[in-house]
Design a protein around this motif. Structure first.
Motif, PDB file in Angstrom:
ATOM      1  N   LYS A   1     -19.760  35.947   9.754  1.00 58.31           N
ATOM      2  CA  LYS A   1     -18.720  34.988   9.215  1.00 58.31           C
ATOM      3  C   LYS A   1     -18.187  34.097  10.445  1.00 58.31           C
ATOM      4  N   MET A   2     -17.583  32.916  10.059  1.00 54.71           N
ATOM      5  CA  MET A   2     -17.047  32.135  11.245  1.00 54.71           C
ATOM      6  C   MET A   2     -15.879  33.023  11.847  1.00 54.71           C
ATOM      7  N   PRO A   3     -15.594  32.975  13.269  1.00 55.20           N
ATOM      8  CA  PRO A   3     -14.398  33.678  13.893  1.00 55.20           C
ATOM      9  C   PRO A   3     -13.213  33.082  13.330  1.00 55.20           C
ATOM     10  N   LEU A   4     -12.216  33.846  13.724  1.00 51.88           N
ATOM     11  CA  LEU A   4     -10.967  33.571  13.398  1.00 51.88           C
ATOM     12  C   LEU A   4     -10.278  32.557  14.304  1.00 51.88           C
ATOM     13  N   THR A   5      -8.993  32.249  13.962  1.00 55.94           N
ATOM     14  CA  THR A   5      -8.372  30.917  14.837  1.00 55.94           C
ATOM     15  C   THR A   5      -8.361  31.394  16.355  1.00 55.94           C
ATOM     16  N   GLU A   6      -8.175  32.638  16.572  1.00 55.82           N
ATOM     17  CA  GLU A   6      -7.783  33.194  18.050  1.00 55.82           C
ATOM     18  C   GLU A   6      -9.208  32.660  19.087  1.00 55.82           C
ATOM     19  N   ILE A   7     -10.358  33.197  18.178  1.00 59.77           N
ATOM     20  CA  ILE A   7     -11.716  32.756  18.800  1.00 59.77           C
ATOM     21  C   ILE A   7     -12.020  31.364  18.777  1.00 59.77           C
ATOM     22  N   ARG A   8     -11.727  30.645  17.718  1.00 63.36           N
ATOM     23  CA  ARG A   8     -12.164  29.366  17.620  1.00 63.36           C
ATOM     24  C   ARG A   8     -11.429  28.502  18.499  1.00 63.36           C
ATOM     25  N   SER A   9     -10.162  29.012  18.864  1.00 66.79           N
ATOM     26  CA  SER A   9      -9.448  28.282  19.912  1.00 66.79           C
ATOM     27  C   SER A   9     -10.165  28.413  21.143  1.00 66.79           C
ATOM     28  N   ILE A  10     -10.866  29.309  21.571  1.00 68.92           N
ATOM     29  CA  ILE A  10     -11.677  29.295  23.007  1.00 68.92           C
ATOM     30  C   ILE A  10     -12.643  28.161  22.985  1.00 68.92           C
ATOM     31  N   TYR A  11     -13.309  27.990  21.951  1.00 65.49           N
ATOM     32  CA  TYR A  11     -14.416  27.166  21.693  1.00 65.49           C
ATOM     33  C   TYR A  11     -13.909  25.717  21.826  1.00 65.49           C
ATOM     34  N   VAL A  12     -12.631  25.298  21.267  1.00 69.05           N
ATOM     35  CA  VAL A  12     -11.820  24.261  21.146  1.00 69.05           C
ATOM     36  C   VAL A  12     -11.519  23.842  22.504  1.00 69.05           C
ATOM     37  N   GLY A  13     -10.873  24.913  23.167  1.00 69.20           N
ATOM     38  CA  GLY A  13     -10.407  24.817  24.698  1.00 69.20           C
ATOM     39  C   GLY A  13     -11.597  24.149  25.764  1.00 69.20           C
ATOM     40  N   GLN A  14     -12.912  24.891  25.430  1.00 68.14           N
ATOM     41  CA  GLN A  14     -14.025  24.677  26.293  1.00 68.14           C
ATOM     42  C   GLN A  14     -14.216  23.163  26.046  1.00 68.14           C
ATOM     43  N   TYR A  15     -14.274  22.627  24.942  1.00 68.32           N
ATOM     44  CA  TYR A  15     -14.578  21.136  24.595  1.00 68.32           C
ATOM     45  C   TYR A  15     -13.561  20.086  25.348  1.00 68.32           C
ATOM     46  N   VAL A  16     -12.321  20.458  25.143  1.00 71.17           N
ATOM     47  CA  VAL A  16     -11.169  19.909  25.547  1.00 71.17           C
ATOM     48  C   VAL A  16     -11.195  19.675  27.281  1.00 71.17           C
ATOM     49  N   ASN A  17     -11.812  20.594  27.891  1.00 71.33           N
ATOM     50  CA  ASN A  17     -11.918  20.630  29.262  1.00 71.33           C
ATOM     51  C   ASN A  17     -13.140  19.899  29.796  1.00 71.33           C
ATOM     52  N   ALA A  18     -14.199  20.074  28.881  1.00 76.47           N
ATOM     53  CA  ALA A  18     -15.453  19.126  29.238  1.00 76.47           C
ATOM     54  C   ALA A  18     -15.477  17.804  29.001  1.00 76.47           C
ATOM     55  N   PHE A  19     -14.653  17.470  28.152  1.00 75.43           N
ATOM     56  CA  PHE A  19     -14.715  15.910  27.847  1.00 75.43           C
ATOM     57  C   PHE A  19     -13.609  15.331  27.685  1.00 75.43           C
ATOM     58  N   PRO A  20     -12.806  15.181  28.725  1.00 77.25           N
ATOM     59  CA  PRO A  20     -11.494  14.554  28.701  1.00 77.25           C
ATOM     60  C   PRO A  20     -11.522  12.946  28.668  1.00 77.25           C
ATOM     61  N   TYR A  21     -12.783  12.419  28.736  1.00 77.67           N
ATOM     62  CA  TYR A  21     -12.900  11.182  28.519  1.00 77.67           C
ATOM     63  C   TYR A  21     -13.438  10.485  27.268  1.00 77.67           C
ATOM     64  N   ALA A  22     -13.796  11.445  26.538  1.00 74.03           N
ATOM     65  CA  ALA A  22     -14.478  10.818  25.021  1.00 74.03           C
ATOM     66  C   ALA A  22     -13.142  11.518  24.000  1.00 74.03           C
ATOM     67  N   ARG A  23     -13.528  10.830  22.752  1.00 76.85           N
ATOM     68  CA  ARG A  23     -12.546  11.354  21.702  1.00 76.85           C
ATOM     69  C   ARG A  23     -13.406  12.280  21.022  1.00 76.85           C
ATOM     70  N   LEU A  24     -12.564  13.304  20.464  1.00 77.71           N
ATOM     71  CA  LEU A  24     -13.119  14.575  19.972  1.00 77.71           C
ATOM     72  C   LEU A  24     -12.512  14.652  18.391  1.00 77.71           C
ATOM     73  N   LEU A  25     -13.572  15.351  17.640  1.00 76.75           N
ATOM     74  CA  LEU A  25     -13.192  15.447  16.374  1.00 76.75           C
ATOM     75  C   LEU A  25     -14.054  16.693  15.753  1.00 76.75           C
ATOM     76  N   MET A  26     -13.107  17.211  14.835  1.00 73.76           N
ATOM     77  CA  MET A  26     -13.550  18.574  13.951  1.00 73.76           C
ATOM     78  C   MET A  26     -13.962  18.156  12.479  1.00 73.76           C
ATOM     79  N   ARG A  27     -14.847  19.154  11.896  1.00 71.22           N
ATOM     80  CA  ARG A  27     -15.098  18.946  10.654  1.00 71.22           C
ATOM     81  C   ARG A  27     -14.066  19.224   9.625  1.00 71.22           C
TER      82      ARG A  27
END
Length: 458
Positions: free
Chosen positions: A197-223
């Protein structure tokens, strides 16, 4: 006595005449010239919007300003810590698209169903984790990792940082659709078949934070507008053109609420009017023939697009075969219904004191969304030979000029610049760092390249 009265009357008459003349000259001096401009229905190759065909669809990419790339972990990092950027760049023609001034839409993928058994993560990562599931389901075949695995999360951070580093220098990467999790990077798995299954919010937040840190210059979108989605994130809809699915997706944006993949009551959050601050993307669904969406269902398709306030669509886009004017015109209708459409709606000039002319500019956005990157509007005063005498920034933030809104600005220039016959005033919009206009305005006016003519001295 009579002569004295006549003399006083004469003096008073002269004084009154001078006073009237002064008032006439003053008000004529301050008289404002106003010109209005209507919107046009043109389709222009403007940056950061429109179709985003797959990078390797060379012919389709020739007419777009955006290109799209699915980046699979297995292809990028075949050996741990070794990144195959030369192959990625060549296979996707990225250097060619950079040179042509296009911008990239990127999605990083760990599970892309196909007709044959395969993995989209590297073998070395599989050996480190081995807690996912190979599957054969109605979507196809593939391997779904366990996204809760701590080793997987740690290695994911490394690869996301590497991708962010690679594209950080030149402004080529514009949009990043958060992939990584789920089939096609769409943040859902077919868990009834025993797939993790997909992870819960707590784990998904970790992935989101990784994207935020890696792409400060781009616009980010979620499904979807997940509970952990930051305020400045956009969303994307990979079922564009499918009415039921799109209305459900719009309902998530409007209301938030229950996320069925994890059974979280508040797994989604409301993100009403998110398009005013963040981009909306996605692609046409493959579940409905393109000929239907752009044929009998065209009005429905356009209505869904307008309600979605989309800025870009890809990689599934119309192919517009030569000779098929119907498909071409329908594709143009789609392009008229996505992104920004800026114009000068009103232009004014009036003389001010100290040999200054005040130029008033009112700009309007007839599109469904603003731009989400810095575009800089200017006026250009040119002589009869086309030499730029003065270039002045119009003080407006086009990122904040949303659908059907107006902004006004006043520019003060020396009147001496406008005295010679043949002098012209143009308006143009520049991408940051390009130092020349590159954006077409959607207005009925004479053009010189991408500039639109506002006024000329006869």
């Amino acid at each position: 006595m009579h002569k004295k009265k006549l003399m006083l009357l004469f003096v008073f008459t002269i004084f009154a005449a001078v006073l009237v003349g002064a008032f006439y000259m003053f008000f004529n001096f301050r008289k404002e010239k106003v010109i209005t401009y209507k919107a046009d229905d043109g389709v222009y190759p403007n940056p950061y919007m429109g179709f985003a065909p797959d990078c390797d669809s060379v012919e389709l990419c020739q007419t777009s300003t955006l290109v799209y790339m699915n980046l699979k972990w297995r292809e990028l990092e075949p050996e741990e810590g070794v990144y195959a950027w030369d192959d990625i760049e060549a296979d996707n023609h990225l250097d060619e698209w950079r040179k042509e001034g296009k911008h990239l839409v990127l999605r990083f993928v760990c599970d892309y169903p196909k007709s044959e058994e395969h993995m989209d993560i590297p073998d070395w990562l599989y050996e480190k984790t081995k807690d996912g599931e190979f599957y054969t389901i109605e979507y196809g075949c593939g391997y779904c990792p366990d996204y809760n695995n701590k080793t997987f999360i740690s290695e994911h951070e490394k690869v996301i940082n590497e991708i962010g580093r690679h594209f950080s220098e030149d402004g080529f990467l514009a949009y990043v659709e958060l992939g990584s999790l789920g089939h096609w990077g769409e943040w859902h798995t077919y868990y009834p078949a025993g797939i993790p299954k997909m992870p819960l919010t707590e784990i998904r937040s970790i992935y989101v934070g990784q994207y935020v840190n890696a792409f400060p210059y781009a616009r980010l979108l979620m499904r979807r507008p997940f509970a952990e989605m930051p305020e400045d994130f956009g969303v994307f809809n990979d079922m564009t053109g499918a009415e039921e699915d799109t209305l459900e997706w719009l309902g998530w944006i409007e209301n938030g609420g229950y996320y069925n993949a994890t059974k979280e009551e508040n797994g989604l959050r409301s993100a009403q009017d998110v398009w005013n601050i963040a981009p909306i993307g996605g692609e046409f669904t493959s579940s409905i023939p393109m000929s239907t969406m752009l044929g009998d269902d065209l009005d429905k398709t356009l209505s869904l697009l307008e309600d979605s306030h989309m800025t870009f669509i890809g990689p599934m886009v119309p192919e517009c075969p030569r000779g098929d004017d119907g498909v071409l015109e329908a594709a143009c209708d789609v392009l008229r219904t996505v992104g920004y459409r800026y114009r000068v709606s009103s232009f004014s000039m009036r003389n001010a004191v100290n040999n200054i002319t005040e130029i008033g500019i009112t700009m309007t956005n007839d599109g469904v969304a603003p731009v989400y990157f810095d575009l800089l509007p200017y006026i250009y005063i040119e002589d009869q030979n086309g030499t730029v005498l003065e270039k002045s920034l119009i003080s407006m933030d086009l990122k904040k000029l949303c659908q059907d809104q107006e902004m006004q600005s006043t520019i003060r220039v020396s009147s001496d610049l406008l005295k010679e016959d043949g002098t012209k005033i143009y308006v143009g919009i520049e991408e940051q760092g390009k130092n020349e206009p590159s954006v077409y305005l959607n207005m009925q006016a004479q053009r010189e390249g991408t500039k639109s003519l506002l006024w000329s001295k006869k």
